[in-house]
Motif scaffolding. Structure first.
Motif, PDB file in Angstrom:
ATOM      1  N   HIS A  59       0.735  -1.154   0.001  1.00 20.59           N
ATOM      2  CA  HIS A  59       0.054   0.007  -0.131  1.00 20.59           C
ATOM      3  C   HIS A  59       0.910   1.177  -0.116  1.00 20.59           C
ATOM      4  CE1 HIS A  59      -3.773  -2.236   0.477  1.00 20.59           C
ATOM      5  NE2 HIS A  59      -2.925  -2.883   1.516  1.00 20.59           N
ATOM      6  N   TYR A  84      -5.410   0.039  -5.592  1.00 24.76           N
ATOM      7  CA  TYR A  84      -4.549  -0.926  -4.958  1.00 24.76           C
ATOM      8  C   TYR A  84      -3.106  -0.627  -5.368  1.00 24.76           C
ATOM      9  CZ  TYR A  84      -1.994  -4.731  -2.764  1.00 24.76           C
ATOM     10  OH  TYR A  84      -0.879  -5.572  -1.874  1.00 24.76           O
ATOM     11  N   HIS A 118      -8.482  -6.136  -2.033  1.00 23.96           N
ATOM     12  CA  HIS A 118      -7.388  -7.488  -1.985  1.00 23.96           C
ATOM     13  C   HIS A 118      -8.059  -8.517  -2.681  1.00 23.96           C
ATOM     14  CE1 HIS A 118      -6.487  -5.004   1.507  1.00 23.96           C
ATOM     15  NE2 HIS A 118      -5.405  -5.427   1.287  1.00 23.96           N
ATOM     16  N   GLU A 182      -5.893  -6.202   9.162  1.00 23.40           N
ATOM     17  CA  GLU A 182      -6.096  -5.546   7.787  1.00 23.40           C
ATOM     18  C   GLU A 182      -6.975  -6.366   6.767  1.00 23.40           C
ATOM     19  OE1 GLU A 182      -4.509  -6.021   4.603  1.00 23.40           O
ATOM     20  OE2 GLU A 182      -4.219  -4.002   3.948  1.00 23.40           O
ATOM     21  N   VAL A 184      -6.835  -7.887   4.141  1.00 24.85           N
ATOM     22  CA  VAL A 184      -6.316  -8.899   3.163  1.00 24.85           C
ATOM     23  C   VAL A 184      -7.058  -9.992   2.793  1.00 24.85           C
ATOM     24  CG1 VAL A 184      -4.537  -9.783   4.222  1.00 24.85           C
ATOM     25  CG2 VAL A 184      -4.009  -9.468   2.092  1.00 24.85           C
ATOM     26  N   MET A 206      -5.014  -0.455   6.807  1.00 22.83           N
ATOM     27  CA  MET A 206      -4.702  -0.501   5.517  1.00 22.83           C
ATOM     28  C   MET A 206      -4.259   0.854   4.868  1.00 22.83           C
ATOM     29  SD  MET A 206      -6.933  -1.800   2.182  1.00 22.83           S
ATOM     30  CE  MET A 206      -8.166  -0.382   2.058  1.00 22.83           C
ATOM     31  N   ASN A 234      -1.893  -9.583   9.303  1.00 24.11           N
ATOM     32  CA  ASN A 234      -0.986  -9.283   8.011  1.00 24.11           C
ATOM     33  C   ASN A 234       0.193  -8.902   8.353  1.00 24.11           C
ATOM     34  OD1 ASN A 234      -0.282  -8.245   5.750  1.00 24.11           O
ATOM     35  ND2 ASN A 234      -2.164  -7.172   5.004  1.00 24.11           N
ATOM     36  N   VAL A 237       1.650  -5.328   6.641  1.00 25.96           N
ATOM     37  CA  VAL A 237       1.094  -3.976   7.049  1.00 25.96           C
ATOM     38  C   VAL A 237       0.856  -3.933   8.459  1.00 25.96           C
ATOM     39  CG1 VAL A 237      -0.719  -2.458   6.488  1.00 25.96           C
ATOM     40  CG2 VAL A 237      -0.150  -4.018   4.758  1.00 25.96           C
ATOM     41  N   GLU A 261      -0.078 -10.011   1.703  1.00 26.50           N
ATOM     42  CA  GLU A 261      -0.381  -9.259   0.734  1.00 26.50           C
ATOM     43  C   GLU A 261       0.245  -9.858  -0.681  1.00 26.50           C
ATOM     44  OE1 GLU A 261      -1.751  -5.928   0.299  1.00 26.50           O
ATOM     45  OE2 GLU A 261      -2.448  -5.838   2.521  1.00 26.50           O
TER      46      GLU A 261
HETATM   47 ZN   LIG Z   1      -3.664  -4.526   2.139  1.00 22.80          ZN
END
Ligand SMILES: [Zn+2]
Length: 290
Positions: A59, A84, A118, A182, A184, A206, A234, A237, A261
């Motif tokens: 990100h 994204y 995502h 997050e 994802v 995010m 995640n 992130v 990710e």
């Molecule tokens: Zn993400």
């Protein structure tokens, strides 16, 4: 005497059957899309994936001169879209080959701005991309269309264990409440029938924004009261808030499943990567303990 003859005839075969395809350059914004491109195109294309680093937050990615040059030189560009990888929109706005084909994966699967970006975690996405790629490659090189079609069928067969696993897990855990640092894993959680808590908090993480004190308190409560049966963490992130949340989950005995990710380097394919995460979900939510 036989060996040199064989080599010579193979060389002739290759150059006459695949005149232009050998020079095809495919650039994928993310490595999971690049992996599918490699599977579909085989040796007919050079595939470059831009986001590959498992220790980097996609990100927050910014481009450089070499990514700009690769996109300018690409015959096919694949990117996720709906913000994204907004940096790709910018690169595509500058110079490029006039024949360049751009595949916006969000567009392909009907995802809209504001949706969870995502989209590669949705089980329908990669088969749709594989199909699109085979159509594009076959148009570029009709002589090889049957071979591309074969690669597509191979991928569809490889997806089957993933789809079977999703159905198998869904049948026993649908409705179970889970949470995540997050978003994802969101689309996969949907496919599994899991009820994802604290989505607004996840979106703030995010976007590198600070969740409100209320959102954080509510999140922590879903862990301390053991309402959430899994914390999806995640590892790409993170910030002090998500690290603290992970500690709270561990202390409360909530299973923490690491999700990423980009495709980790130790996962040889998209399907292997997804299956590994699905197996972790299955192990964390045995049907009997629901
Ligand atoms: Zn993400």
């Amino acid at each position: 005497m036989k060996t040199p003859l064989l080599v010579a005839s193979l060389a002739f075969f290759t150059s006459s059957i695949l005149p232009s395809a050998a020079a095809l350059h495919i650039v994928a914004a993310e490595n999971f899309y690049g992996g599918i491109a490699r599977q579909m195109a085989g040796s007919d294309a050079k595939v470059l994936s831009i986001l590959t680093n498992p220790n980097q937050d996609p990100h927050e990615f910014t481009t450089n001169a070499s990514t700009a040059a690769a996109v300018a030189d690409a015959d096919i560009v694949i990117y996720s879209g709906i913000g994204y990888d907004g940096w790709m929109d910018k690169l595509l706005g500058t110079k490029g080959k006039p024949t360049r084909v751009v595949i916006d994966v969000a567009d392909l699967v009907g995802a809209k701005d504001g949706d969870n970006p995502h989209i590669w975690y949705a089980p329908k996405t990669m088969p749709a991309l594989a199909e699109k790629l085979v159509a594009v490659l076959s148009q570029d090189n009709p002589a090889n269309a049957a071979a591309y079609q074969k690669q597509l069928e191979k991928f569809q067969a490889a997806m089957k264990p993933e789809l079977d696993k999703i159905a198998e897990i869904n049948a026993v855990v649908a409705g179970t409440e889970v949470t995540a640092t997050e978003p994802v894993f969101g689309y996969m959680a949907d496919a599994l029938g899991l009820k994802m808590l604290n989505y607004d908090f996840q979106v703030k993480i995010m976007n590198d924004a600070e969740p409100s004190a209320d959102e954080t308190a509510v999140f922590e409560k879903t862990l301390t009261t053991r309402t959430a049966k899994i914390l999806f963490y995640n590892s790409q992130v993170t910030d002090p808030t998500t690290e603290r949340i992970q500690q709270i989950a561990k202390k409360a005995g909530i299973p923490v499943i690491g999700v990423t990710e980009t495709q980790p380097p130790d996962q040889k394919s998209y399907v292997a990567w997804m299956l590994q995460q699905l197996n972790a979900v299955q192990a964390a939510l045995p049907a009997k303990s629901r």
